[in-house]
Design a protein around this motif. Structure first.
Motif, mmCIF file in Angstrom:
data_model
loop_
_atom_site.group_PDB
_atom_site.id
_atom_site.type_symbol
_atom_site.label_atom_id
_atom_site.label_comp_id
_atom_site.label_asym_id
_atom_site.label_seq_id
_atom_site.Cartn_x
_atom_site.Cartn_y
_atom_site.Cartn_z
ATOM 1 N N GLU A 231 2.998 10.623 -17.374
ATOM 2 C CA GLU A 231 2.712 10.866 -18.788
ATOM 3 C C GLU A 231 2.980 9.614 -19.618
ATOM 4 O O GLU A 231 2.164 9.235 -20.480
ATOM 5 C CB GLU A 231 3.556 12.029 -19.305
ATOM 6 N N ASN A 232 4.095 8.976 -19.342
ATOM 7 C CA ASN A 232 4.434 7.754 -20.073
ATOM 8 C C ASN A 232 3.434 6.633 -19.781
ATOM 9 O O ASN A 232 3.049 5.887 -20.689
ATOM 10 C CB ASN A 232 5.845 7.298 -19.710
ATOM 11 N N LEU A 233 3.041 6.526 -18.514
ATOM 12 C CA LEU A 233 2.055 5.508 -18.156
ATOM 13 C C LEU A 233 0.736 5.742 -18.877
ATOM 14 O O LEU A 233 0.147 4.820 -19.454
ATOM 15 C CB LEU A 233 1.832 5.502 -16.638
ATOM 16 N N ASN A 234 0.256 6.962 -18.873
ATOM 17 C CA ASN A 234 -1.027 7.252 -19.515
ATOM 18 C C ASN A 234 -0.984 6.995 -21.021
ATOM 19 O O ASN A 234 -1.999 6.635 -21.628
ATOM 20 C CB ASN A 234 -1.436 8.694 -19.233
ATOM 21 N N ALA A 235 0.188 7.133 -21.616
ATOM 22 C CA ALA A 235 0.312 6.921 -23.058
ATOM 23 C C ALA A 235 0.172 5.451 -23.442
ATOM 24 O O ALA A 235 -0.216 5.135 -24.573
ATOM 25 C CB ALA A 235 1.652 7.465 -23.543
#
Length: 270
Positions: A231-235
Motif C-alpha cells: 500500500e505504501n509503495l503504491n502511494a
C-alpha cells in the motif's frame, strides 16, 4: 582435453574427457571428473574435488578441501545430469561446498564473477548467486536461493530455501534469513529483522549522495508508513519510478515470492 601449458601434480587424478584450459594449475591430491571444464588459469590448490557437470571460469582459485559439483542434497534426486557453473576470478576457500541443480528446477546452480566464498560456506542446489558477492565463513544457502550482485553475508548466516536476497544487501553474522531481503537492505538477528539500508555498500558501488538519500527516504516511506508495504509503495510509486535504483527495489517488492518480505524494525513510540 588437457592444455599443454597446464601443470598437474602427479598425485592428482584428472579423468579422461575433462577439459583443462591454458595455464591451469592442479595441485596435489585433487580429483577432476570427466565432465568438468576448467577455464584458463584456474588454480586448484590441493585436495580439491571437482566432479559432475561443472564448469569453472578463468582465473578462479579453489583452496584445500573444497568440493564442487557433487549431486544435490535432496531426497528427490535420482541421478539426473545437472550442472554447476562458476564464473571467473572467484576465490573459493577451504572446505567450501557447491552442488549441482535439480532437474525439476532447471538443473543449474550458478555463481557469478569475482565473488569470494570463505571457508566452509555452502551453496546448495539451484542457487543463483550474482557477481562481486562475499559469503563469509560458514554461510549456508539453502536450495533455490537467489543472491544479487554485491551482496555481503557475515559469518554463520543462514538463508532459507527459496529466499531472495537483493543486490547490495548486507546480511549480518549469525542472522537467520527466512524471508526475502530487499535490494540495499541490512538484515540482522534471529529471526532476521530489516534494520535499514546498506549505505556503505551503496556508496562503494558508485551511487552518489543524492541517490543514496533518495533511496533512504523511500525506504522509510515504504517500510515505516501507516499502511502495508505494498500500500505504501503504491502511494508513492509514480513519484520515484524513474530512478534506476528504485526501479529495482519496486520490481523486487512487486515480484512473486515463495517466502514474503523481511520486515523492518519499528521505531519505538512513547
Amino acid at each position: 582435453m588437457i592444455s599443454e601449458s597446464a601443470v598437474i601434480h602427479p598425485s592428482s587424478v584428472v579423468e579422461d574427457g575433462a577439459q583443462i584450459g591454458e595455464g591451469v594449475q592442479i595441485g596435489p591430491f585433487c580429483y577432476v571428473g570427466k565432465k568438468v571444464v576448467l577455464g584458463e588459469g584456474v588454480r586448484l590448490i590441493s585436495h580439491v574435488v571437482v566432479t559432475g557437470k561443472t564448469s569453472i571460469g578463468a582465473r578462479t582459485a579453489v583452496f584445500h578441501g573444497a568440493a564442487l559439483g557433487a549431486e544435490p542434497q535432496n531426497i528427490n534426486y535420482r541421478g539426473e545430469e545437472t550442472e554447476l557453473r562458476v564464473g571467473s576470478d572467484c576465490v573459493i576457500r577451504e572446505g567450501v561446498t557447491m552442488h549441482t541443480g535439480m532437474p525439476d528446477a532447471g538443473g543449474i546452480t550458478s555463481v557469478g564473477n569475482q565473488s569470494l566464498f570463505l571457508a566452509y560456506s555452502h551453496v546448495a542446489h539451484d542457487c543463483q548467486v550474482g557477481s562481486n558477492v562475499i559469503l563469509s565463513n560458514n554461510v549456508m544457502l539453502g536450495g533455490h536461493v537467489e543472491v544479487g550482485d554485491r551482496v555481503i553475508m557475515g559469518g554463520g548466516a543462514a538463508v532459507h530455501q527459496f529466499c531472495r536476497v537483493g543486490h547490495h544487501a548486507f546480511v549480518g553474522g549469525l542472522a537467520a534469513c527466512s524471508l526475502d531481503v530487499i535490494p540495499f537492505g541490512m538484515l540482522n538477528g534471529n529471526p532476521g529483522i530489516l534494520g535499514g539500508l546498506n549505505v556503505i555498500g551503496m556508496s562503494r558501488s558508485g551511487m552518489d549522495k543524492t541517490e543514496v538519500h533518495t533511496v533512504r527516504r523511500v525506504f522509510k516511506l515504504i517500510f515505516h508508513g501507516a499502511g502495508t508495504v505494498r500500500e505504501n509503495l503504491n502511494a508513492i510509486r509514480h513519484d520515484y519510478e524513474d530512478i534506476p535504483a528504485l526501479k529495482d527495489l519496486f520490481a523486487f517488492i512487486d515480484a512473486d515470492s515463495h517466502r514474503g518480505l523481511a520486515s523492518a524494525a519499528k521505531e519505538k513510540r512513547s
